[in-house]
Write a protein that holds these residues in place. Structure first.
Motif, PDB file in Angstrom:
ATOM      1  N   ASN A  38      -5.026  19.448 -37.312  1.00 13.13           N
ATOM      2  CA  ASN A  38      -4.171  18.627 -36.453  1.00 13.13           C
ATOM      3  C   ASN A  38      -3.242  19.600 -35.732  1.00 13.13           C
ATOM      4  O   ASN A  38      -2.172  19.922 -36.228  1.00 13.13           O
ATOM      5  CB  ASN A  38      -3.388  17.632 -37.316  1.00 13.13           C
ATOM      6  N   CYS A  41       0.629  19.491 -35.227  1.00  9.09           N
ATOM      7  CA  CYS A  41       1.551  19.593 -36.363  1.00  9.09           C
ATOM      8  C   CYS A  41       1.250  20.804 -37.228  1.00  9.09           C
ATOM      9  O   CYS A  41       2.075  21.198 -38.044  1.00  9.09           O
ATOM     10  CB  CYS A  41       1.471  18.315 -37.191  1.00  9.09           C
ATOM     11  N   ASP A  43      -1.296  20.874 -39.337  1.00  8.62           N
ATOM     12  CA  ASP A  43      -1.949  20.431 -40.573  1.00  8.62           C
ATOM     13  C   ASP A  43      -3.399  20.899 -40.596  1.00  8.62           C
ATOM     14  O   ASP A  43      -4.087  20.863 -39.578  1.00  8.62           O
ATOM     15  CB  ASP A  43      -1.947  18.896 -40.680  1.00  8.62           C
ATOM     16  N   CYS A  67       2.183  19.147 -43.239  1.00 12.01           N
ATOM     17  CA  CYS A  67       3.440  18.427 -43.453  1.00 12.01           C
ATOM     18  C   CYS A  67       3.308  17.455 -44.626  1.00 12.01           C
ATOM     19  O   CYS A  67       2.212  17.209 -45.128  1.00 12.01           O
ATOM     20  CB  CYS A  67       3.825  17.688 -42.185  1.00 12.01           C
ATOM     21  N   SER A  70       0.794  14.461 -44.061  1.00  9.06           N
ATOM     22  CA  SER A  70      -0.634  14.775 -44.096  1.00  9.06           C
ATOM     23  C   SER A  70      -1.097  15.061 -45.520  1.00  9.06           C
ATOM     24  O   SER A  70      -2.164  14.605 -45.942  1.00  9.06           O
ATOM     25  CB  SER A  70      -0.950  15.964 -43.182  1.00  9.06           C
ATOM     26  N   ARG A 127       3.212  10.849 -35.694  1.00 11.73           N
ATOM     27  CA  ARG A 127       2.830  11.189 -37.067  1.00 11.73           C
ATOM     28  C   ARG A 127       1.543  10.514 -37.532  1.00 11.73           C
ATOM     29  O   ARG A 127       1.084  10.770 -38.639  1.00 11.73           O
ATOM     30  CB  ARG A 127       3.961  10.816 -38.043  1.00 11.73           C
ATOM     31  N   CYS A 130      -1.174  12.774 -38.501  1.00 12.72           N
ATOM     32  CA  CYS A 130      -0.912  13.425 -39.786  1.00 12.72           C
ATOM     33  C   CYS A 130      -1.446  12.552 -40.918  1.00 12.72           C
ATOM     34  O   CYS A 130      -2.091  13.040 -41.845  1.00 12.72           O
ATOM     35  CB  CYS A 130       0.591  13.634 -39.993  1.00 12.72           C
TER      36      CYS A 130
HETATM   37 ZN    ZN Z   1       1.594  16.665 -39.882  1.00 11.99          ZN
END
Ligand code: ZN
Length: 146
Positions: A38, A41, A43, A67, A70, A127, A130
């Motif tokens: 991702n 972010c 992730d 994060c 996730s 988000r 995530c």
């Molecule tokens: Zn994330």
């Protein structure tokens, strides 16, 4: 990010999965693996799945970094689908995506458990990717390799 606006109880459930992830690690042997990122972010999630002859997800693990949302969502995903039939796991994943998109889902159609804590994430469009990353990676693992 407005994660702090999430309900305190839900935040505790998410942080518990983040700090003590369920089924984190790798699997050896004849397993299916896929990885997804991702980029917005940072992730990154790998999912390892062992499917038996009855099309049941006998074992599943995830690995990676990212994060809290996730990682917590991937942890909850493994908890929810371990021991499920592949088709049921894919159905749950679809329902989870719908929930993240803010769609109304039949309350009886998805055994929420800890997943309920992620419902509020649908209010934060940035988000949502995530929260769905672990599930999408699981879908890819099953689809691309099966
Ligand atoms: Zn994330």
């Amino acid at each position: 990010m407005s994660f702090n606006n999430l309900d305190t109880l839900y935040r505790q459930v998410i942080m518990d999965h983040y700090k003590s992830p369920r089924n984190k690690g790798t699997l050896d042997g004849s397993v299916l693996i896929a990885e997804m990122n991702n980029p917005s972010c940072g992730d990154r999630i790998e999912v390892y799945v062992h499917i038996n002859d009855d099309e049941v997800i006998e074992d599943i693990k995830f690995d990676g970094e990212g994060c809290s949302i996730s990682m917590a969502s991937a942890s909850m995903m493994t908890q929810a689908i371990k021991g499920q039939k592949v088709e049921d796991a894919l159905k749950m994943s679809e329902l989870f995506s719908q929930m993240m998109m803010g769609e109304d889902i039949d309350p009886g159609s998805l055994e929420l458990g800890d997943i309920e804590a992620l419902q509020g994430v649908s209010q934060f469009p940035a988000r949502i990717n995530c929260a769905t990353l672990g599930w999408k990676t699981m879908e890819r693992t099953v689809h691309e390799n099966n």
